[in-house]
Design a protein around this motif. Sequence first.
Motif, PDB file in Angstrom:
ATOM      1  N   ILE A  55     -23.068  -6.780 -20.580  1.00  0.00           N
ATOM      2  CA  ILE A  55     -23.745  -6.611 -19.290  1.00  0.00           C
ATOM      3  C   ILE A  55     -25.226  -6.918 -19.445  1.00  0.00           C
ATOM      4  CG2 ILE A  55     -24.317  -4.973 -17.447  1.00  0.00           C
ATOM      5  CD1 ILE A  55     -21.713  -3.521 -18.051  1.00  0.00           C
ATOM      6  N   SER A  56     -25.820  -6.466 -20.553  1.00  0.00           N
ATOM      7  CA  SER A  56     -27.233  -6.756 -20.816  1.00  0.00           C
ATOM      8  C   SER A  56     -27.457  -8.248 -20.990  1.00  0.00           C
ATOM      9  CB  SER A  56     -27.695  -6.004 -22.073  1.00  0.00           C
ATOM     10  OG  SER A  56     -27.597  -4.613 -21.896  1.00  0.00           O
ATOM     11  N   TYR A  57     -26.516  -8.917 -21.668  1.00  0.00           N
ATOM     12  CA  TYR A  57     -26.626 -10.372 -21.825  1.00  0.00           C
ATOM     13  C   TYR A  57     -26.566 -11.062 -20.464  1.00  0.00           C
ATOM     14  CZ  TYR A  57     -26.240 -10.604 -26.940  1.00  0.00           C
ATOM     15  OH  TYR A  57     -26.487 -10.510 -28.289  1.00  0.00           O
ATOM     16  N   ASP A  61     -32.810 -12.555 -18.393  1.00  0.00           N
ATOM     17  CA  ASP A  61     -33.449 -13.739 -17.794  1.00  0.00           C
ATOM     18  C   ASP A  61     -32.813 -14.101 -16.451  1.00  0.00           C
ATOM     19  OD1 ASP A  61     -35.411 -15.650 -17.756  1.00  0.00           O
ATOM     20  OD2 ASP A  61     -34.270 -17.118 -18.932  1.00  0.00           O
ATOM     21  N   ASN A  62     -32.501 -13.049 -15.675  1.00  0.00           N
ATOM     22  CA  ASN A  62     -31.946 -13.220 -14.324  1.00  0.00           C
ATOM     23  C   ASN A  62     -30.639 -14.014 -14.342  1.00  0.00           C
ATOM     24  OD1 ASN A  62     -32.201 -12.499 -11.632  1.00  0.00           O
ATOM     25  ND2 ASN A  62     -33.163 -14.441 -11.062  1.00  0.00           N
ATOM     26  N   GLY A  63     -29.836 -13.780 -15.378  1.00  0.00           N
ATOM     27  CA  GLY A  63     -28.596 -14.534 -15.530  1.00  0.00           C
ATOM     28  C   GLY A  63     -27.565 -14.237 -14.461  1.00  0.00           C
ATOM     29  N   ASN A  64     -27.550 -13.004 -13.941  1.00  0.00           N
ATOM     30  CA  ASN A  64     -26.562 -12.655 -12.919  1.00  0.00           C
ATOM     31  C   ASN A  64     -26.743 -13.471 -11.639  1.00  0.00           C
ATOM     32  OD1 ASN A  64     -24.746 -10.750 -13.951  1.00  0.00           O
ATOM     33  ND2 ASN A  64     -26.275  -9.131 -13.849  1.00  0.00           N
ATOM     34  N   ALA A  65     -28.005 -13.780 -11.324  1.00  0.00           N
ATOM     35  CA  ALA A  65     -28.265 -14.576 -10.118  1.00  0.00           C
ATOM     36  C   ALA A  65     -27.573 -15.931 -10.208  1.00  0.00           C
ATOM     37  CB  ALA A  65     -29.766 -14.757  -9.927  1.00  0.00           C
ATOM     38  N   PHE A  66     -27.575 -16.515 -11.408  1.00  0.00           N
ATOM     39  CA  PHE A  66     -26.868 -17.779 -11.609  1.00  0.00           C
ATOM     40  C   PHE A  66     -25.357 -17.558 -11.660  1.00  0.00           C
ATOM     41  CE2 PHE A  66     -24.772 -20.503 -14.768  1.00  0.00           C
ATOM     42  CZ  PHE A  66     -24.851 -21.723 -14.108  1.00  0.00           C
ATOM     43  N   LEU A  67     -24.956 -16.489 -12.342  1.00  0.00           N
ATOM     44  CA  LEU A  67     -23.528 -16.235 -12.529  1.00  0.00           C
ATOM     45  C   LEU A  67     -22.794 -16.140 -11.198  1.00  0.00           C
ATOM     46  CD1 LEU A  67     -21.340 -15.635 -14.677  1.00  0.00           C
ATOM     47  CD2 LEU A  67     -21.893 -13.215 -14.407  1.00  0.00           C
ATOM     48  N   PHE A  68     -23.436 -15.488 -10.204  1.00  0.00           N
ATOM     49  CA  PHE A  68     -22.755 -15.279  -8.931  1.00  0.00           C
ATOM     50  C   PHE A  68     -22.896 -16.455  -7.966  1.00  0.00           C
ATOM     51  CE2 PHE A  68     -23.204 -10.810 -10.350  1.00  0.00           C
ATOM     52  CZ  PHE A  68     -21.856 -10.517 -10.387  1.00  0.00           C
ATOM     53  N   GLN A 137     -24.830   1.389 -16.919  1.00  0.00           N
ATOM     54  CA  GLN A 137     -25.263   0.074 -17.385  1.00  0.00           C
ATOM     55  C   GLN A 137     -25.360  -0.910 -16.226  1.00  0.00           C
ATOM     56  OE1 GLN A 137     -26.054   0.101 -20.487  1.00  0.00           O
ATOM     57  NE2 GLN A 137     -26.601  -2.020 -20.899  1.00  0.00           N
ATOM     58  N   LEU A 138     -24.418  -0.857 -15.311  1.00  0.00           N
ATOM     59  CA  LEU A 138     -24.451  -1.752 -14.147  1.00  0.00           C
ATOM     60  C   LEU A 138     -25.582  -1.390 -13.187  1.00  0.00           C
ATOM     61  CD1 LEU A 138     -20.609  -1.971 -13.449  1.00  0.00           C
ATOM     62  CD2 LEU A 138     -22.072  -3.844 -14.214  1.00  0.00           C
ATOM     63  N   SER A 209     -18.616   1.909  -9.784  1.00  0.00           N
ATOM     64  CA  SER A 209     -19.216   0.658 -10.251  1.00  0.00           C
ATOM     65  C   SER A 209     -19.078  -0.461  -9.219  1.00  0.00           C
ATOM     66  CB  SER A 209     -18.566   0.228 -11.570  1.00  0.00           C
ATOM     67  OG  SER A 209     -18.848   1.148 -12.592  1.00  0.00           O
ATOM     68  N   LEU A 210     -17.939  -0.507  -8.538  1.00  0.00           N
ATOM     69  CA  LEU A 210     -17.756  -1.505  -7.479  1.00  0.00           C
ATOM     70  C   LEU A 210     -18.785  -1.298  -6.370  1.00  0.00           C
ATOM     71  CD1 LEU A 210     -13.848  -1.543  -7.263  1.00  0.00           C
ATOM     72  CD2 LEU A 210     -15.302  -3.457  -7.968  1.00  0.00           C
ATOM     73  N   SER A 211     -19.014  -0.046  -6.013  1.00  0.00           N
ATOM     74  CA  SER A 211     -20.010   0.257  -4.978  1.00  0.00           C
ATOM     75  C   SER A 211     -21.405  -0.133  -5.445  1.00  0.00           C
ATOM     76  CB  SER A 211     -19.960   1.762  -4.641  1.00  0.00           C
ATOM     77  OG  SER A 211     -20.956   2.097  -3.720  1.00  0.00           O
ATOM     78  N   ILE A 212     -21.719   0.145  -6.716  1.00  0.00           N
ATOM     79  CA  ILE A 212     -23.027  -0.205  -7.268  1.00  0.00           C
ATOM     80  C   ILE A 212     -23.255  -1.715  -7.217  1.00  0.00           C
ATOM     81  CG2 ILE A 212     -24.373  -0.303  -9.420  1.00  0.00           C
ATOM     82  CD1 ILE A 212     -23.172   2.440 -10.114  1.00  0.00           C
ATOM     83  N   MET A 213     -22.265  -2.475  -7.659  1.00  0.00           N
ATOM     84  CA  MET A 213     -22.439  -3.919  -7.726  1.00  0.00           C
ATOM     85  C   MET A 213     -22.514  -4.550  -6.349  1.00  0.00           C
ATOM     86  SD  MET A 213     -22.885  -5.268 -10.643  1.00  0.00           S
ATOM     87  CE  MET A 213     -22.530  -6.977 -10.277  1.00  0.00           C
ATOM     88  N   ASN A 214     -21.766  -4.036  -5.393  1.00  0.00           N
ATOM     89  CA  ASN A 214     -21.794  -4.601  -4.038  1.00  0.00           C
ATOM     90  C   ASN A 214     -23.107  -4.323  -3.315  1.00  0.00           C
ATOM     91  OD1 ASN A 214     -19.225  -5.874  -3.907  1.00  0.00           O
ATOM     92  ND2 ASN A 214     -18.240  -3.887  -3.689  1.00  0.00           N
ATOM     93  N   LYS A 215     -23.838  -3.297  -3.778  1.00  0.00           N
ATOM     94  CA  LYS A 215     -25.133  -2.963  -3.159  1.00  0.00           C
ATOM     95  C   LYS A 215     -26.310  -3.554  -3.940  1.00  0.00           C
ATOM     96  CE  LYS A 215     -23.517   1.432  -1.216  1.00  0.00           C
ATOM     97  NZ  LYS A 215     -23.652   2.906  -1.276  1.00  0.00           N
ATOM     98  N   LYS A 216     -26.040  -4.048  -5.141  1.00  0.00           N
ATOM     99  CA  LYS A 216     -27.109  -4.498  -6.028  1.00  0.00           C
ATOM    100  C   LYS A 216     -27.654  -5.841  -5.583  1.00  0.00           C
ATOM    101  CE  LYS A 216     -28.126  -4.539 -10.966  1.00  0.00           C
ATOM    102  NZ  LYS A 216     -27.540  -4.351 -12.317  1.00  0.00           N
ATOM    103  N   GLU A 217     -28.984  -6.005  -5.690  1.00  0.00           N
ATOM    104  CA  GLU A 217     -29.626  -7.266  -5.345  1.00  0.00           C
ATOM    105  C   GLU A 217     -30.062  -7.981  -6.590  1.00  0.00           C
ATOM    106  OE1 GLU A 217     -32.826  -6.630  -2.654  1.00  0.00           O
ATOM    107  OE2 GLU A 217     -31.582  -5.730  -1.085  1.00  0.00           O
ATOM    108  N   PHE A 218     -29.872  -9.307  -6.611  1.00  0.00           N
ATOM    109  CA  PHE A 218     -30.256 -10.104  -7.780  1.00  0.00           C
ATOM    110  C   PHE A 218     -31.343 -11.099  -7.389  1.00  0.00           C
ATOM    111  CE2 PHE A 218     -25.765  -8.977  -8.529  1.00  0.00           C
ATOM    112  CZ  PHE A 218     -25.918  -8.239  -9.688  1.00  0.00           C
TER     113      PHE A 218
END
Length: 218
Positions: A55-57, A61-68, A137-138, A209-218
């Motif tokens: 998750i840290s990986y 470097d804002n990798g999640n923004a690209f991942l999604f 972690q999320l 965790s699903l609720s956390i990720m659906n509310k999280k901003e990248f």
Amino acid sequence: MKGLLVKDFKLMMLQKNFLLLILAIVIGMMIFTDDVVFPLGFLSFVALLFTVSTISYDDFDNGNAFLFTLPITRNNYVIEKYFLGLLVGGIAWILATVLGIVATVLKDTLPVAELVQSALIILPILIVVQAIMLPFQLKFGGDKGRIAMIGAFGVLAVISIVIVKGAEAIFNVDLVSLVDNLRTISMGVLITIIIIIALLMLLVSMKISLSIMNKKEF
């Protein structure tokens, strides 16, 4: 989900030398000491930490923004992390248990049944730790997530102590002795109940965790 699993396994392989070192340490402890239960739990929990580190990986470097931007939903991402934790932690637990059984048979340090019983006790603990670690972690990411997890485990320890001491002081009930009596009555039934409770906690944790990720901003 297959693509996410491949990605995470490749990320973990970047640390394969460290993983091999941990495995060598565990084998060494089983060979040169009479305690095979500690290395069994040690290998299982280290493997679980490696899955959480992915998750840290991803967040680096804002990798999640690209991942999604890829055809991956947030729900799939969360489910994959839980599946990965169960898969890697389970494989490590099985490997450590097999190594422990071999060491126990060769050195004749304790009955194999007792070792298997200890391994089965470690399994629900492993599941509960995963259930606690992943939402933090999320939610908070790398360093903050680790600090939050330490705080959460500290709070759980304090709550446990308060419950045990409170039951003894107010109701004159020794919970530790009660648990020991339950273990002697039917250890198999007790372990089964604990594993079911741990899996229910994991399910609740996944919902969080699903609720956390659906509310999280990248």
